[in-house]
Design an enzyme around this catalytic site. Structure first.
Site, PDB file in Angstrom:
ATOM      1  N   TYR A  16       0.850  -1.200   0.000  1.00  0.00           N
ATOM      2  CA  TYR A  16       0.000   0.000   0.000  1.00  0.00           C
ATOM      3  C   TYR A  16       0.883   1.246   0.000  1.00  0.00           C
ATOM      4  O   TYR A  16       0.743   2.140   0.821  1.00  0.00           O
ATOM      5  CB  TYR A  16      -0.924  -0.033   1.231  1.00  0.00           C
ATOM      6  CG  TYR A  16      -2.184   0.793   1.069  1.00  0.00           C
ATOM      7  CD1 TYR A  16      -3.217   0.373   0.238  1.00  0.00           C
ATOM      8  CD2 TYR A  16      -2.335   1.996   1.759  1.00  0.00           C
ATOM      9  CE1 TYR A  16      -4.366   1.129   0.090  1.00  0.00           C
ATOM     10  CE2 TYR A  16      -3.492   2.763   1.620  1.00  0.00           C
ATOM     11  CZ  TYR A  16      -4.502   2.317   0.785  1.00  0.00           C
ATOM     12  OH  TYR A  16      -5.653   3.063   0.645  1.00  0.00           O
ATOM     13  N   GLY A  17       1.828   1.268  -0.950  1.00  0.00           N
ATOM     14  CA  GLY A  17       2.700   2.436  -1.083  1.00  0.00           C
ATOM     15  C   GLY A  17       2.190   3.327  -2.197  1.00  0.00           C
ATOM     16  O   GLY A  17       0.986   3.524  -2.345  1.00  0.00           O
ATOM     17  N   ASP A  74      10.092  -3.758  -5.719  1.00  0.00           N
ATOM     18  CA  ASP A  74      10.537  -4.840  -6.597  1.00  0.00           C
ATOM     19  C   ASP A  74      11.471  -5.825  -5.889  1.00  0.00           C
ATOM     20  O   ASP A  74      11.387  -7.027  -6.127  1.00  0.00           O
ATOM     21  CB  ASP A  74      11.254  -4.239  -7.825  1.00  0.00           C
ATOM     22  CG  ASP A  74      10.285  -3.429  -8.664  1.00  0.00           C
ATOM     23  OD1 ASP A  74       9.246  -3.983  -9.059  1.00  0.00           O
ATOM     24  OD2 ASP A  74      10.557  -2.234  -8.903  1.00  0.00           O
ATOM     25  N   VAL A  76      11.570  -6.932  -2.910  1.00  0.00           N
ATOM     26  CA  VAL A  76      11.033  -7.909  -1.943  1.00  0.00           C
ATOM     27  C   VAL A  76      10.080  -8.907  -2.617  1.00  0.00           C
ATOM     28  O   VAL A  76       9.613  -9.844  -1.987  1.00  0.00           O
ATOM     29  CB  VAL A  76      10.335  -7.243  -0.727  1.00  0.00           C
ATOM     30  CG1 VAL A  76      11.202  -6.141  -0.128  1.00  0.00           C
ATOM     31  CG2 VAL A  76       8.970  -6.690  -1.081  1.00  0.00           C
ATOM     32  N   HIS A  99       5.354  -3.712 -12.731  1.00  0.00           N
ATOM     33  CA  HIS A  99       6.663  -3.583 -13.372  1.00  0.00           C
ATOM     34  C   HIS A  99       7.138  -5.014 -13.618  1.00  0.00           C
ATOM     35  O   HIS A  99       6.974  -5.879 -12.746  1.00  0.00           O
ATOM     36  CB  HIS A  99       7.613  -2.809 -12.449  1.00  0.00           C
ATOM     37  CG  HIS A  99       9.000  -2.613 -12.989  1.00  0.00           C
ATOM     38  ND1 HIS A  99       9.246  -2.327 -14.310  1.00  0.00           N
ATOM     39  CD2 HIS A  99      10.210  -2.649 -12.381  1.00  0.00           C
ATOM     40  CE1 HIS A  99      10.571  -2.191 -14.477  1.00  0.00           C
ATOM     41  NE2 HIS A  99      11.163  -2.392 -13.322  1.00  0.00           N
TER      42      HIS A  99
END
Ligand code: NAD
Ligand code: MG
Length: 340
Positions: A16-17, A74, A76, A99
């Site tokens: 939730y970034g 990306d 993690v 991505h």
């Protein structure tokens, strides 16, 4: 695609970034059933709850989801996939990325029974949200890596439309093209190229004895005006708006700054991206605890242009009122920097 059934699609958003929040809010308002998956006590859990979402652990959130959107950083994603997603995503579901890096460079090898797609808005999360709220959208590109259900493309298109992307433009791509062009754009032009160009211009003026305040306005502040013109009407529109003197200077001096040697180095950067060298180095850097990343970041943040810029921006009070939300809130960036 059946517009009646797709909005019933149960979507789990993991992370939730910057992108996660924008996707979750836009998709909910577009009629999808959205659950958010986050580590309990993580830095963005409270934010998702305050926005009215049911927040579950990633494992619980993805269990009965028809579509799982992986919107964590990306670096993690591989561990998240191996340890949580692989065994909890329901058979035949759709796994979505914003991505393509992990899938394209084989860091994640998705289960064979699921659909795997990409929907990448061409803008930061804050813009994806803001444009949606005012009835517009950010262009999205999408790709299908694996289509087990026969419905993967329709799902990707429905998701992109739910983000508001259909109001702007939706273009089909591949995981390879999205990953490589995205990395190249941010490295050579948007982030790396532009910030280095600004810093070098500032240093040139200050080292020649000009006031840092004036150098700041010339090479950083005024860049916004130019970029707005590019955005509205390309280089043609910029040329219409600047003086003949500025145009002549552009024609004779631009190619002295960015010349054939610069372009040759851009091609080297692209080669490093295409053959996986960049990704290999980035993973090694991340796993080593980001020693160089932290050093580079500190140098950028302590550059004299930041010192003078902070002082000058404080006089333009309207800037803080309209400021873009950072891509990641402080907690998330700190977490990124402290990770591994
Ligand atoms: P971000 O750093 O802003 O947010 C990451 C979120 O993931 C946070 O909520 C964080 O708490 C959570 N998180 C971190 N580790 C986790 C874990 N192990 N399990 C569950 N949640 C975890 O990330 P972002 O910039 O939104 O990027 C997300 C994806 O979107 C990436 O694949 C990125 O490449 C892509 N993307 C980003 C942008 C952009 O402008 N930021 C644009 C297009 C695509
Ligand atoms: Mg990008």
């Amino acid at each position: 695609m059946t517009t009646q059934t797709l909005p019933n699609t149960k979507i789990a958003i993991v992370g939730y970034g910057s992108q996660g929040r924008a996707h979750a809010l836009n998709l909910r308002e577009s009629g999808f059933d959205v659950t958010v998956g986050l580590r309990p006590g993580g830095p963005t859990e409270a934010k998702a709850q305050a926005d009215g979402f049911v927040v579950k652990t990633p494992a619980e959130a993805v269990k009965d989801a028809d579509l799982v959107a992986v919107l964590t950083p990306d670096m993690v994603q591989r561990k998240l996939y191996d340890e949580v997603l692989k065994d909890n995503i329901k058979p035949g579901a759709c796994l979505l990325f914003a991505h393509g890096l992990n899938v394209h460079f084989d860091l994640i090898k998705p289960r064979e029974d699921i659909d795997v797609v990409l929907v990448a808005p061409k803008g930061p999360g804050a813009l994806v949200r803001r444009e949606y709220e005012i009835g517009r959208g950010v262009p999205c590109i999408y790709a299908v890596y694996q289509d087990k259900s026969g419905n993967a493309e329709a799902l990707a298109l429905a998701y992109a439309a739910g983000l508001g992307g259909a109001r702007a433009n939706i273009i089909k791509t591949t995981f390879k093209e999205e990953t490589e062009t995205d990395l190249f754009g941010e490295q050579a032009v948007l982030c790396g190229g532009a910030s280095s160009l600004v810093q070098a211009g500032f240093e040139t003026l200050v080292e020649a004895g000009y006031q840092p305040e004036i150098a700041y306005y010339e090479v950083l502040h005024e860049l916004k005006l130019i970029v707005d013109l590019f955005y509205e009407g390309g280089i043609t529109r910029m040329l219409e708006f600047i003086s003949e003197t500025a145009q002549y200077g552009d024609y004779v001096s631009g190619p002295r700054v960015i010349d054939a040697a610069t372009k040759a180095r851009m091609k080297d950067i692209l080669t490093d991206i295409q053959d996986g060298t960049f990704t290999k180095n980035w993973i090694a850097e991340y796993e080593a605890g980001l020693p160089n990343y932290n050093r580079f970041k500190k140098a950028d943040m302590e550059h004299p242009i930041e010192v003078v810029g902070k002082k000058l921006r404080a006089k333009m009070v309207w800037l803080s009122a309209n400021a873009s939300q950072p891509d990641a809130d402080d907690a998330t960036s700190t977490e990124k920097a402290a990770a591994a």
